[in-house]
Design a protein around this motif. Sequence first.
Motif, PDB file in Angstrom:
ATOM      1  N   SER A  69       3.356   1.955   1.880  1.00 32.86           N
ATOM      2  CA  SER A  69       3.641   2.393   3.257  1.00 32.86           C
ATOM      3  C   SER A  69       4.967   1.847   3.777  1.00 32.86           C
ATOM      4  O   SER A  69       5.339   0.712   3.504  1.00 32.86           O
ATOM      5  CB  SER A  69       2.527   1.943   4.200  1.00 32.86           C
ATOM      6  OG  SER A  69       2.496   0.535   4.313  1.00 32.86           O
ATOM      7  N   HIS A 121       0.811  -1.219   0.000  1.00 31.81           N
ATOM      8  CA  HIS A 121       0.000   0.000   0.000  1.00 31.81           C
ATOM      9  C   HIS A 121       0.850   1.278   0.000  1.00 31.81           C
ATOM     10  O   HIS A 121       0.356   2.338   0.410  1.00 31.81           O
ATOM     11  CB  HIS A 121      -0.959   0.022   1.197  1.00 31.81           C
ATOM     12  CG  HIS A 121      -1.931  -1.109   1.217  1.00 31.81           C
ATOM     13  ND1 HIS A 121      -3.033  -1.175   0.401  1.00 31.81           N
ATOM     14  CD2 HIS A 121      -1.948  -2.251   1.962  1.00 31.81           C
ATOM     15  CE1 HIS A 121      -3.700  -2.297   0.637  1.00 31.81           C
ATOM     16  NE2 HIS A 121      -3.064  -2.966   1.563  1.00 31.81           N
ATOM     17  N   LYS A 125       4.457   1.099   8.630  1.00 31.75           N
ATOM     18  CA  LYS A 125       3.030   0.851   8.516  1.00 31.75           C
ATOM     19  C   LYS A 125       2.224   2.087   8.910  1.00 31.75           C
ATOM     20  O   LYS A 125       2.544   2.763   9.890  1.00 31.75           O
ATOM     21  CB  LYS A 125       2.653  -0.322   9.422  1.00 31.75           C
ATOM     22  CG  LYS A 125       1.231  -0.850   9.216  1.00 31.75           C
ATOM     23  CD  LYS A 125       1.000  -2.087  10.064  1.00 31.75           C
ATOM     24  CE  LYS A 125      -0.389  -2.658   9.838  1.00 31.75           C
ATOM     25  NZ  LYS A 125      -0.627  -3.882  10.653  1.00 31.75           N
ATOM     26  N   TYR A 126       1.208   2.374   8.102  1.00 34.78           N
ATOM     27  CA  TYR A 126       0.295   3.505   8.270  1.00 34.78           C
ATOM     28  C   TYR A 126       0.904   4.841   7.845  1.00 34.78           C
ATOM     29  O   TYR A 126       0.248   5.876   7.942  1.00 34.78           O
ATOM     30  CB  TYR A 126      -0.239   3.610   9.706  1.00 34.78           C
ATOM     31  CG  TYR A 126      -0.957   2.373  10.174  1.00 34.78           C
ATOM     32  CD1 TYR A 126      -2.011   1.834   9.426  1.00 34.78           C
ATOM     33  CD2 TYR A 126      -0.594   1.738  11.352  1.00 34.78           C
ATOM     34  CE1 TYR A 126      -2.660   0.689   9.855  1.00 34.78           C
ATOM     35  CE2 TYR A 126      -1.248   0.588  11.787  1.00 34.78           C
ATOM     36  CZ  TYR A 126      -2.285   0.079  11.028  1.00 34.78           C
ATOM     37  OH  TYR A 126      -2.934  -1.055  11.446  1.00 34.78           O
ATOM     38  N   TYR A 127       2.142   4.846   7.359  1.00 40.97           N
ATOM     39  CA  TYR A 127       2.775   6.054   6.824  1.00 40.97           C
ATOM     40  C   TYR A 127       3.043   5.820   5.345  1.00 40.97           C
ATOM     41  O   TYR A 127       3.867   4.983   4.975  1.00 40.97           O
ATOM     42  CB  TYR A 127       4.074   6.374   7.585  1.00 40.97           C
ATOM     43  CG  TYR A 127       3.830   6.802   9.005  1.00 40.97           C
ATOM     44  CD1 TYR A 127       3.806   8.163   9.342  1.00 40.97           C
ATOM     45  CD2 TYR A 127       3.612   5.855  10.013  1.00 40.97           C
ATOM     46  CE1 TYR A 127       3.565   8.560  10.659  1.00 40.97           C
ATOM     47  CE2 TYR A 127       3.375   6.248  11.319  1.00 40.97           C
ATOM     48  CZ  TYR A 127       3.352   7.605  11.636  1.00 40.97           C
ATOM     49  OH  TYR A 127       3.119   7.994  12.931  1.00 40.97           O
ATOM     50  N   HIS A 128       2.332   6.574   4.499  1.00 41.28           N
ATOM     51  CA  HIS A 128       2.294   6.279   3.071  1.00 41.28           C
ATOM     52  C   HIS A 128       3.047   7.353   2.273  1.00 41.28           C
ATOM     53  O   HIS A 128       2.663   8.523   2.268  1.00 41.28           O
ATOM     54  CB  HIS A 128       0.845   6.175   2.595  1.00 41.28           C
ATOM     55  CG  HIS A 128       0.075   5.121   3.332  1.00 41.28           C
ATOM     56  ND1 HIS A 128      -0.039   3.825   2.887  1.00 41.28           N
ATOM     57  CD2 HIS A 128      -0.583   5.170   4.530  1.00 41.28           C
ATOM     58  CE1 HIS A 128      -0.742   3.127   3.760  1.00 41.28           C
ATOM     59  NE2 HIS A 128      -1.089   3.924   4.763  1.00 41.28           N
TER      60      HIS A 128
END
Length: 373
Positions: A218, A216, A221-224
Motif C-alpha cells: 500500500s 501490504h 495507506k489503504y490504497y493497494h
Amino acid sequence: MTQNIQLIDLKRQYESIKDEIRTSVFDVLDSGNYILGPHVQKLEQEIADYCGAQYAIGVANGTDALLLSLDALGIGPGDEVITTPFTFFATAEVISQLGAIPVFIDIDPKTYNIDCSKIEHSITEKTKAIIPVHIFGQPANMDEILLLADKYNLHVIEDACQAIGSEYKGKRIGSMGTVGCFSFFPTKNLGGYGDGGIIVTNDEQLAKRLRILRAHGSNPKYYHSMIGYNSRLDPLQAAMLSVKLKYLDGWNTRRKELSLRYNEALKDLPITCPYAEDDRRHVYHLYIIQSDNRNELISYLENNGVASGVYYPVPLHRQEVYSDLGYQEGSMPVSEEASKRTLALPLYPEMTDGEQNYVISIVRNFFEKKVSQ
C-alpha cells in the motif's frame, strides 16, 4: 580446571552497552511512534551511509530482505535463480516461496563461497538472478559475478546476512549488486534483540517498490497497488541497532584479532583454518575449521566445557524438500565434504585472550591424544 566457553555470549555484549540500549528503548516508548517512524528512518540512513548505498529499507528479518528483494525484481514461477548449497536454508527457501527454482552451484574449497568458475554453464534462458552468499563473513568474488550478470542481464542479490562490515576491494558488501540483504538476528555481527533485517540498493524505483511491498503493498495507506507483506523493521530494534552500529567496526576488528590468534596457535595441527583473500575484509561472523575427526572433536570440546557448532550439516541440494530437483549424492562434492568436516569454534568480540587460550589448549590436547593412541 574445566571452563565453560560459549560459542557466542550475547549477555556480555549487552552488559557493555546496556545504559545506551535502555536509553534508546525509552526514547522509542516516549516518542509514541511504534511502527516505522523516525527511529527506523534514522537507522535506514545510517546503514545506507555505512554500506555506501543510496537507499536502505528496514524489514522484519533477513529472510524477508531476500524474499522482498526477489519479489520486487519480478522473480516468479518458473524463473531460475543461481545460488550456493552451502548456506542457511533461507537463501533457497525464498526462491521457492515465489515459485522460482533454485539452481545450486558448488563452492570454492578455500573460501566456502560460490565457485564462480562453475556459474556460467548453468545459466539458461530461465535464469533471472544470482544470489551470492558472503558466507561466514568473507565476500564472494563479486567481479566475476557482476561480469556474468552484465553479460546475461541478470540481477545480483547479495546475501550479506553474515557479512555486514566486510569489504571487497575497498567497497562495502551489499552496495555492489542490485540489492544487498542483511540480517539483524541476535547472533549476527550487528545483532538486534529479536528479529530484524534491512535491504540496501542504489536503485530509487526499486527502493520505492520495496517500501510499498513491506507495508501490504500500500501507498498511501489503504490504497493497494500490489500484493505485499507485513514486514516492517520494529522501531525498538532500529533504535537499539543505531546504538550498536557505532561499535560494529571495533567489534569486527576484535573478531579478526581473535581469528588470527586461532590461526597462529592451530596452524601446525591437522585441521584447515579459515582462508582469507588478500583483496577482501573478512569479518569472521564464524570461525570455521575443518577436521577429519570433526564429530570426535565436537564431543571432546563439549566434555571440556567448550561449545561448538556445525554450519551446515546438510547442504541444501541434499535437503529432503529439494529431492525433486534431482541432485544426487556427489553432485556438489566440495559442499558435501565441507558439511562432514566443518565446525565453528567460539568467537565473539567480548571473548578474552584467556578464554581463547583455554579453547586452543583443548583443541591441541585432542590432537595430541590422537597422536599418542
